[in-house]
Design an enzyme around this catalytic site. Sequence first.
Site, PDB file in Angstrom:
ATOM      1  N   LYS A 126       0.867  -1.187   0.000  1.00  0.00           N
ATOM      2  CA  LYS A 126       0.000   0.000   0.000  1.00  0.00           C
ATOM      3  C   LYS A 126       0.900   1.232   0.000  1.00  0.00           C
ATOM      4  O   LYS A 126       2.050   1.159   0.447  1.00  0.00           O
ATOM      5  CB  LYS A 126      -0.869  -0.003   1.266  1.00  0.00           C
ATOM      6  CG  LYS A 126      -2.057   0.915   1.221  1.00  0.00           C
ATOM      7  CD  LYS A 126      -3.231   0.307   0.481  1.00  0.00           C
ATOM      8  CE  LYS A 126      -4.339   1.317   0.253  1.00  0.00           C
ATOM      9  NZ  LYS A 126      -5.523   0.723  -0.376  1.00  0.00           N
ATOM     10  N   ASP A 166      -6.865   4.551  -5.041  1.00  0.00           N
ATOM     11  CA  ASP A 166      -7.530   4.428  -3.739  1.00  0.00           C
ATOM     12  C   ASP A 166      -8.157   5.795  -3.485  1.00  0.00           C
ATOM     13  O   ASP A 166      -8.259   6.601  -4.426  1.00  0.00           O
ATOM     14  CB  ASP A 166      -6.520   4.052  -2.637  1.00  0.00           C
ATOM     15  CG  ASP A 166      -7.189   3.677  -1.324  1.00  0.00           C
ATOM     16  OD1 ASP A 166      -7.888   2.650  -1.291  1.00  0.00           O
ATOM     17  OD2 ASP A 166      -7.051   4.408  -0.310  1.00  0.00           O
TER      18      ASP A 166
END
Length: 448
Positions: A126, A166
């Site tokens: 991430k 995201d």
Amino acid sequence: MSYVDEVIELVVKKNPSEPEFHQAVKEVLESLRVVVEANEEKFRREALLERLVEPERQFKFRVPWVDDKGQVQVNTGYRVQFNSAIGPYKGGLRLHPSVNLGIIKFLGFEQIFKNSLTGLPIGGGKGGSDFDPKGKSDREIMAFCQSFMTELCKYIGADTDVPAGDIGTGAREIGYMFGQYKRIRGVYEGVLTGKGLSYGGSLARTEATGYGLLYLTDEMLKCNGHDIKGKTVCVSGSGNVAIYATQKAQELGAKVVTVSDSTGWVYDKDGIDVALLKEVKEVKRARLSEYAAARPSAEYHEKKNGEHGVWTVKCDIALPCATQNELDLDDAKALVANGCIAVAEGANMPTTLEATEYLQANKVLFAPGKAANAGGVATSALEMSQNSERLSWSFEEVDSKLKNIMVNIFHNLDDAAKRYGAEGNYVVGANIAGFEKVVDAMTAQGIV
Ligand code: NDP
């Protein structure tokens, strides 16, 4: 002290200012206690949990850029490469002022198990930055994205680490980042997913999370003796996940009677008109009150403080698709009192822990987001496959692969729950099924 408790304590001690990361580790390891206890001696000797909670690598870097007034701004960029046991690191880039290392680590840790559940060869990672895209001009967004990628491009690649979008990173940001990667590295490869269709994006990616949610829900219902046809469904949210969940639910013969946004919610006794919903939310980007104004069968309810509205409507199936902690204990009680048989999470963490426990205790089928909304990342992995082949699959091809993946995910978590004596507990099943594959790969690859 048990091995699980020792490792939780170690994580808190070693990462003192990262509460979100502590929470994620606690939640996952607690639900894995039964598996860990069954293999405690071996796992301890190989320090398996200590290795699992320590990212393989993490980068923190300066991102300087010039705003429209000529002022230099400095943000912090992050990429955490958490676990590559089953494939290249894969996970989104979050651009939001709240981003810090602890949040990126919490998301990266969760991503390991979600990616594993898809059955596809993708590891967990991430990244992101504390940059706030809200209110920035197009030129400022491009300046930030180019500076961010100038550093990030040293650490990523189609076979090593493949970031995606995201919060705050949509098609526009992915485009600017992809352009800068290609310019610096001089290679045209699928280094990012969520790309536009003209330069390597996948058909059906837009629909994937909502459609996938319904494929899994449908399978869960079938395996528990129910038919989705004719059922009444409450959906929350009216964004990407909610719109395509509503569309697929209606295609499967259910009637969706609610949607919501951050200011209010709609009850439509005739069933939500998806074309009108798309027109209001995707084209006009307006409030839901406009939907109700255009549809005689719909009622609009202004959002009242602390109330989540949609869950008070009688339904058989509830699909929270808006945001975190939007379905609390009171909502769960209302759903149970109204005879709800299933809840499946389209959003990330929409149900509070107490609400989840209440629903499970009252025999409501509950599919956690980690499994139920994995259709998005699964289709990103399908985008990687298409890029490697230098081919683009048709909508139907991607959609049918997505369906298979979601059906398999359900059976994997159902089997895992049964094997460990927790039949019907799909939360435990999801964590165990995701964990087992990663552990198997880590063990096979030795102490690395
Ligand atoms: P969008 O931004 O497209 O939509 C979010 C929707 O939720 C909007 O309708 C928004 O309303 C509404 N909303 C936000 N806050 C609230 C609130 N407090 N009360 C009621 N409604 C609210 O996001 P997505 O649909 O993409 O994502 C929704 C969730 O799904 C998130 O948790 C996300 O992390 C998760 N998810 C998304 C995936 C994807 O592929 N898109 C993949 C996996 C998970 P408004 O219109 O007023 O802003």
